[in-house]
Design a protein around this motif. Structure first.
Motif, PDB file in Angstrom:
ATOM      1  N   VAL A   2       7.693   6.628  -7.327  1.00 55.70           N
ATOM      2  CA  VAL A   2       7.364   5.787  -6.390  1.00 55.70           C
ATOM      3  C   VAL A   2       6.113   4.967  -6.094  1.00 55.70           C
ATOM      4  O   VAL A   2       6.211   3.997  -5.775  1.00 55.70           O
ATOM      5  N   ARG A   3       5.087   5.494  -6.703  1.00 53.04           N
ATOM      6  CA  ARG A   3       3.956   4.667  -6.881  1.00 53.04           C
ATOM      7  C   ARG A   3       4.322   3.359  -7.700  1.00 53.04           C
ATOM      8  O   ARG A   3       3.867   2.288  -7.528  1.00 53.04           O
ATOM      9  N   VAL A  28       4.773   2.211   1.212  1.00 52.58           N
ATOM     10  CA  VAL A  28       5.201   3.355   1.008  1.00 52.58           C
ATOM     11  C   VAL A  28       4.496   4.150   2.132  1.00 52.58           C
ATOM     12  O   VAL A  28       3.427   4.151   1.985  1.00 52.58           O
ATOM     13  N   PHE A  36       4.690   8.047   2.731  1.00 47.66           N
ATOM     14  CA  PHE A  36       5.135   9.064   1.984  1.00 47.66           C
ATOM     15  C   PHE A  36       4.542  10.389   2.844  1.00 47.66           C
ATOM     16  O   PHE A  36       3.450  10.748   2.525  1.00 47.66           O
ATOM     17  N   HIS A  62       0.694  -1.250  -0.043  1.00 51.72           N
ATOM     18  CA  HIS A  62      -0.090  -0.081   0.002  1.00 51.72           C
ATOM     19  C   HIS A  62       0.948   1.280   0.019  1.00 51.72           C
ATOM     20  O   HIS A  62       1.938   1.272   0.456  1.00 51.72           O
ATOM     21  N   PHE A  63       0.393   2.287  -0.683  1.00 44.18           N
ATOM     22  CA  PHE A  63       0.944   3.609  -0.549  1.00 44.18           C
ATOM     23  C   PHE A  63       0.183   4.553   0.165  1.00 44.18           C
ATOM     24  O   PHE A  63      -1.025   4.922  -0.155  1.00 44.18           O
ATOM     25  N   SER A  94       6.219   0.843  -5.936  1.00 46.24           N
ATOM     26  CA  SER A  94       5.502   0.211  -4.865  1.00 46.24           C
ATOM     27  C   SER A  94       4.785  -0.904  -5.534  1.00 46.24           C
ATOM     28  O   SER A  94       4.608  -1.946  -4.936  1.00 46.24           O
ATOM     29  N   ARG A  95       4.086  -0.507  -6.624  1.00 42.04           N
ATOM     30  CA  ARG A  95       3.122  -1.599  -7.399  1.00 42.04           C
ATOM     31  C   ARG A  95       3.992  -2.905  -8.070  1.00 42.04           C
ATOM     32  O   ARG A  95       3.656  -4.198  -7.872  1.00 42.04           O
ATOM     33  N   ALA A 105      -1.711   8.742  -6.507  1.00 42.02           N
ATOM     34  CA  ALA A 105      -0.913   7.564  -6.240  1.00 42.02           C
ATOM     35  C   ALA A 105      -1.635   6.614  -4.702  1.00 42.02           C
ATOM     36  O   ALA A 105      -1.230   5.469  -4.603  1.00 42.02           O
ATOM     37  N   VAL A 106      -2.162   7.553  -3.681  1.00 41.91           N
ATOM     38  CA  VAL A 106      -2.389   6.905  -2.504  1.00 41.91           C
ATOM     39  C   VAL A 106      -3.540   5.828  -2.469  1.00 41.91           C
ATOM     40  O   VAL A 106      -4.503   6.056  -3.103  1.00 41.91           O
TER      41      VAL A 106
END
Length: 275
Positions: free
Chosen positions: A179-180, A190, A192, A30-31, A183-184, A203-204
């Motif tokens: 960053v997204r 992440v 952030f 998860h972001f 993460s995936r 992204a979140v």
């Protein structure tokens, strides 16, 4: 297994209570955007996860274990990095020295060391950037290298402390998307920390909002709304959505005294940008 679990955790720093009985969990992959006014404890929370600070009470699990200093499974980008920006080190030299365990100064690198560093640079599209001294790079270019540095140990968790500060919108978007995607691709969690929620919206998966020693976690809609933020900050908070952007406004001025950094729209309202 959750990447991060806090169970009834309290943290004090310098005689000041930062968090009081906070519980939340962040799933692997998860972001999560970490938000809250300046002074709410975002950096303190990250330092506790890193094992640099000890909780006053409660239970913390990081990737299934108690927090420990120097956890190689965590990639960390601290706030600022002004010293690095002034160095004549190239990005490649910075990553290589960090990977070899020396903070500054180029070690004697093996072929395997170089291969690992090159792979991290390739992942963030920075192999050419890494040939230039850090002092010649823009803030966005340096942040891309710092992300590569955080990736060289193949981490299972990424912690980023305000990496968007002083970046223009285009570089902010580029860093968040990078960053997204990492993460995936790697299914890593992440956390952030950001000055405001809007750059993170594409992204979140969730946001973790800190304030008044408390925390609220959930999706954007679950957390970034009037009732939840009003309860978190003990004041009337209104949330407006305009053209895909979120604006959070609190009645009655500053939410939590002079420790916080807000933008004053007029004498009766404070706009909260999430820091």
């Amino acid at each position: 297994m959750s990447a991060i679990e806090f169970e009834n955790v309290s943290i004090a720093l310098g005689g000041r209570q930062i968090l009081s009985g906070v519980s939340f969990a962040i799933k692997q992959g998860h972001f999560v955007g970490l938000l809250g006014p300046n002074g709410a404890g975002k950096t303190t929370l990250l330092r506790t996860i890193l094992g640099l600070l000890k909780a006053e009470s409660g239970k913390i699990s990081i990737l299934g274990s108690a927090p420990t200093r120097g956890n190689a499974a965590i990639g960390y980008i601290p706030q600022g990095r002004h010293t690095a920006a002034q160095l004549n080190f190239t990005g490649f030299e910075l990553l290589l020295s960090a990977y070899a365990g020396n903070r500054w100064g180029l070690p004697i690198a093996s072929a395997q060391d170089r291969k690992v560093v090159e792979a991290a640079l390739d992942r963030v599209g920075a192999r050419e950037l890494a040939r230039r001294p850090l002092s010649e790079l823009s803030g966005g270019e340096r942040q891309r290298l710092f992300i590569a540095q955080a990736l060289v140990g193949e981490p299972e968790l990424l912690l980023l402390d305000e990496p968007l500060i002083s970046l223009d919108p285009a570089h902010q978007r580029s860093i968040v998307e990078l960053v997204r995607d990492i993460s995936r691709e790697r299914n890593i969690a992440v956390l952030f920390s950001a000055h405001e929620v809007n750059p993170l919206l594409p992204a979140v998966d969730e946001v973790l909002y800190l304030g008044q020693g408390k925390a609220a976690i959930g999706s954007i809609d679950e957390v970034v709304n009037g009732p939840v933020l009003s309860a978190l900050y003990d004041t009337n908070v209104q949330v407006f959505r305009v053209d895909g952007h979120i604006f959070v406004v609190a009645d009655g001025g500053d939410l939590n005294g002079h420790d916080h950094d807000h933008d004053h729209a007029d004498s009766s309202h404070t706009t909260i940008r999430g820091r």
